[in-house]
Structure formats: C-alpha cells, structure tokens
Design a protein around this motif. Structure first.
Motif, short mmCIF file in Angstrom:
data_model
loop_
_atom_site.label_atom_id
_atom_site.label_comp_id
_atom_site.label_asym_id
_atom_site.label_seq_id
_atom_site.Cartn_x
_atom_site.Cartn_y
_atom_site.Cartn_z
N ILE A 84 0.86 -1.17 0.00
CA ILE A 84 0.00 0.00 0.00
C ILE A 84 0.90 1.23 0.00
N ALA A 85 0.87 1.98 -1.09
CA ALA A 85 1.74 3.14 -1.26
C ALA A 85 0.94 4.42 -1.08
N ILE A 86 1.38 5.28 -0.18
CA ILE A 86 0.59 6.45 0.24
C ILE A 86 1.40 7.73 0.05
N ASP A 87 0.74 8.76 -0.46
CA ASP A 87 1.35 10.08 -0.51
C ASP A 87 0.25 11.13 -0.38
N ILE A 88 0.64 12.35 -0.02
CA ILE A 88 -0.32 13.42 0.23
C ILE A 88 -0.67 14.19 -1.03
N VAL A 89 0.13 14.06 -2.08
CA VAL A 89 -0.06 14.83 -3.31
C VAL A 89 -0.93 14.02 -4.28
N GLU A 90 -2.15 14.50 -4.49
CA GLU A 90 -3.12 13.73 -5.27
C GLU A 90 -2.67 13.51 -6.72
N SER A 91 -2.13 14.54 -7.36
CA SER A 91 -1.69 14.39 -8.75
C SER A 91 -0.56 13.37 -8.87
N LEU A 92 0.28 13.30 -7.87
CA LEU A 92 1.36 12.31 -7.85
C LEU A 92 0.80 10.91 -7.73
N ILE A 93 -0.17 10.72 -6.85
CA ILE A 93 -0.78 9.40 -6.68
C ILE A 93 -1.49 8.97 -7.96
N GLU A 94 -2.19 9.89 -8.60
CA GLU A 94 -2.88 9.55 -9.85
C GLU A 94 -1.88 9.15 -10.92
N ARG A 95 -0.77 9.85 -11.00
CA ARG A 95 0.28 9.50 -11.95
C ARG A 95 0.84 8.12 -11.64
N ASN A 96 1.09 7.83 -10.35
CA ASN A 96 1.63 6.53 -9.96
C ASN A 96 0.67 5.39 -10.31
N LYS A 97 -0.62 5.63 -10.13
CA LYS A 97 -1.62 4.60 -10.46
C LYS A 97 -1.55 4.22 -11.93
N GLN A 98 -1.31 5.22 -12.77
CA GLN A 98 -1.24 4.95 -14.20
C GLN A 98 0.06 4.27 -14.59
N ARG A 99 1.13 4.59 -13.90
CA ARG A 99 2.46 4.11 -14.31
C ARG A 99 2.81 2.75 -13.73
N LEU A 105 -0.61 -4.32 -5.52
CA LEU A 105 -0.23 -2.92 -5.30
C LEU A 105 -1.46 -2.01 -5.25
N GLN A 106 -1.48 -1.16 -4.23
CA GLN A 106 -2.57 -0.18 -4.08
C GLN A 106 -1.97 1.19 -3.74
N PHE A 107 -2.45 2.22 -4.43
CA PHE A 107 -2.04 3.60 -4.13
C PHE A 107 -3.20 4.33 -3.45
N LEU A 108 -2.86 5.11 -2.41
CA LEU A 108 -3.85 5.90 -1.70
C LEU A 108 -3.32 7.31 -1.49
N CYS A 109 -4.19 8.30 -1.66
CA CYS A 109 -3.85 9.68 -1.34
C CYS A 109 -4.38 9.98 0.06
N LEU A 110 -3.46 10.09 1.02
CA LEU A 110 -3.83 10.34 2.41
C LEU A 110 -2.86 11.34 3.02
N ASP A 111 -3.34 12.05 4.02
CA ASP A 111 -2.49 12.87 4.87
C ASP A 111 -2.10 11.98 6.05
N ILE A 112 -0.87 11.51 6.08
CA ILE A 112 -0.50 10.52 7.09
C ILE A 112 -0.45 11.10 8.50
N VAL A 113 -0.49 12.42 8.61
CA VAL A 113 -0.56 13.06 9.92
C VAL A 113 -1.98 13.01 10.46
N LYS A 114 -2.96 13.26 9.59
CA LYS A 114 -4.35 13.42 10.04
C LYS A 114 -5.24 12.21 9.80
#
Length: 218
Positions: A84-99, A105-114
């Motif tokens: 499970i790969a997580i990052d806060i930047v939505e455009s980055l996660i969307e790019r990773n999902k495509q690539r 493998l699962q990509f999630l856009c999350l704020d790991i602090v909150k």
C-alpha cells in the motif's frame, strides 16, 4: 523548545515541491530527489530491504508512507503480499496509479498526519519524517503501534548531533541545524522491542549520512 508554526498547509508545501521541482529533476514530471534516484543511494537500500522481505517464511504486507515518485517502491512490490503506497499529493498518486500496476499494489492519497492508516505487517518511512515538524512526526508515530515492524530511513549529521530540533514542514531537513530525527529520543520516545541498523550511506563533503533502521514494534 516551542513547536514550529506551519504557515502553509503541509499538503500545499509538498505540492509546490513537486510542481517547482525543488528536489531537482526538471526533466521528470515528478521527482522525489537524488535519494530516490542516484544508484549510490538506491542500490544499497534496495539490497537491504529486499533481503529482509525475502527472508520471511511468508510474504509480508507493507504500508509505504510517503511513497513519492515510486522509483524505490516499484522494486519492493514483488517481495510483498500486499503493498500500500501512500502520498499526500493527489496528482502524484494519480500518476503513480497509471504508471505502476501489480495485483498486490494499491495507491492511496492520504495525509499521514491526520488520516487513519491502513493495516499492514511493515510500515516504511523513507526520508519522510525529516521534512516534517515535531508535532507532525509525533502524530504519525502514535499511529504505528498497529504495525509489527518499522523500517525508517533518515538523513542525519555525520557525527554527534542534537536530535529533533523543531522545524516547519518544507523541502529542507535539520542538517543545517546540526540536528536530525531520532524517534527514540525526546520528545518522541518511540517504544520498540528491538532496533537494528540495516544500512548506512555516508555522503561526501560533510553532508552527513543516510541511515536505515529496522525497529521491531511488537
């Protein structure tokens, strides 16, 4: 020491870093810095982590907090039951999902602090905490008790330093303050059952070292 005040939301800070290529790599659409691309940093790290994952009797599930451009994570996926790969930047996660695509493998856009974090056997934090404030680091560390293992990579001064001097979330780290993140020192004092240094990479010109540490949390 008073906590650092964050004048700008961390999500916006990270978006700007990628949009303006503040970590370099103007020829890339997204670039997570030399630490994720230069072979002198990536190859020893990957060797250590794949050895750990590959020696298990059963494959482990991994939660990668702050996966960035995924130039590193892509090589770890085959060694896992679920990644499970997580990052806060939505455009980055969307790019990773495509690539990057794999059954586990699962990509999630999350704020790991909150935000609540997904369950897994192993949590990876690779040169993420060093960019955050102490308050943000504390919030993340409090969530890690659900994991069995933590693999943490931090860039610290080469010699003795004062740990955990506070800062705001930014592209920079604590090196210029002769400081670095130590999760077992105050104010964090992470409780672990064991600690093993997996890898140390010394950077020339007195630019410190990159240390990857394995913690058994339960």
């Amino acid at each position: 020491m008073p906590s650092a005040k964050q004048p700008w939301p961390t999500k916006a800070v990270m978006q700007q870093i990628y949009e303006k290529h503040l970590w370099g790599g103007p020829e890339f659409d997204f670039y997570s810095g030399e630490g994720s691309h230069k072979q002198e940093f990536t190859l020893p790290y990957l060797e250590a982590i794949t050895a750990f994952l590959d020696c298990r009797k059963e494959k482990l599930s991994v939660c990668d907090l702050g996966c960035g451009d995924f130039n590193i994570g892509q090589h770890l996926v085959p060694y896992t039951k679920k990644y499970i790969a997580i990052d806060i930047v939505e455009s980055l996660i969307e790019r990773n999902k495509q690539r990057y695509k794999a059954e586990q493998l699962q990509f999630l856009c999350l704020d790991i602090v909150k935000d609540p974090l997904p369950k897994a056997d192993v949590v990876i934090l690779r040169q993420v905490l060093q960019h955050l404030s102490n308050a943000e680091i504390s919030a993340i560390l409090k969530k890690l008790s659900q994991y069995n293992f933590l693999i943490l990579t931090e860039h610290t001064p080469m010699h003795a330093f004062v740990p955990n001097k506070d800062k705001i979330a930014s592209q920079g780290i604590r090196l210029k303050q002769n400081s670095g993140v130590d999760v077992m020192a105050k104010p964090f004092e992470l409780k672990v059952t064991s600690k093993t240094i997996l890898n140390e990479i010394v950077i020339g010109d007195n630019k410190g070292k990159i240390v990857t540490t394995f913690y058994r949390l339960s």
